[in-house]
Design a protein around this motif. Sequence first.
Motif, PDB file in Angstrom:
ATOM      1  N   GLU A  94       0.855  -1.179   0.000  1.00  0.00           N
ATOM      2  CA  GLU A  94       0.000   0.000   0.000  1.00  0.00           C
ATOM      3  C   GLU A  94       0.897   1.237   0.000  1.00  0.00           C
ATOM      4  OE1 GLU A  94      -2.705  -0.255   3.238  1.00  0.00           O
ATOM      5  OE2 GLU A  94      -3.691  -2.078   2.485  1.00  0.00           O
ATOM      6  N   GLN A  99      -0.488   3.237  -5.345  1.00  0.00           N
ATOM      7  CA  GLN A  99      -1.932   3.357  -5.510  1.00  0.00           C
ATOM      8  C   GLN A  99      -2.372   3.167  -6.956  1.00  0.00           C
ATOM      9  OE1 GLN A  99      -4.259   3.431  -3.227  1.00  0.00           O
ATOM     10  NE2 GLN A  99      -5.846   3.467  -4.809  1.00  0.00           N
ATOM     11  N   ARG A 102      -1.823  -0.450  -8.084  1.00  0.00           N
ATOM     12  CA  ARG A 102      -2.821  -1.343  -7.495  1.00  0.00           C
ATOM     13  C   ARG A 102      -4.134  -1.269  -8.276  1.00  0.00           C
ATOM     14  NH1 ARG A 102      -2.428  -2.978  -2.090  1.00  0.00           N
ATOM     15  NH2 ARG A 102      -4.604  -2.418  -1.748  1.00  0.00           N
TER      16      ARG A 102
END
Length: 211
Positions: A94, A99, A102
């Motif tokens: 994370e 971001q 992902r």
Amino acid sequence: MLEDTVVTLLQRLYYHSRLTYRHSVHVAAISYQLAQELGLPKAQVRQTFWGALVHDVGKLTIDRSILHKKGPLTEDEWQKMYEHPREGCRLLPEGDDWQAIREMVLYHHEKWDGSGYSGLCKGEIPLGARIIALADALDAMTSSRPYQKKRELAAALQEVKECSGSQFDPQLVEALFSLTMHLLKGQRRPTPSKINEILKRTTWTFNSNEL
């Protein structure tokens, strides 16, 4: 470091499924060139490249007997396959640097018309995921798989054209055909040296001309 994490995941993928590893490298090369063709900023091109390299890491959670199965998959096996974008997202770190990557991994099986895995449509789908979705499909169609014969490039491009506006972002389809014309005219964009650097770090000697 982002690159180290990508290399570690690819290393695992290499030993789990060479087929998926090769596919990931192909998709990364196509995505990189599509992103360039769109005129995206260098940072976004690079980010799309990283996302494409790890788009299928969720298949680390799927048994090789399923990934390499020559016959039709059972309903349970398909369910496991459908989960690989979420599993891939779960395997990634994370944080702000990750971001966008992902999201590419999570949404790379969305379709322009909203009929994909999560039901996102058009601009709701992150651009990187749309690029990877097109590159993913093109490589899948033009590569030999245990369950299918590869298609000629002309046939694959015809299917891409027919699926423009339904499965694929029409702007990206235009960019793909523009890129193809450049390649046919000998105006090939150089394969990023980063690909070969990563391949060296993941133990597999790969001729970049095969990309």
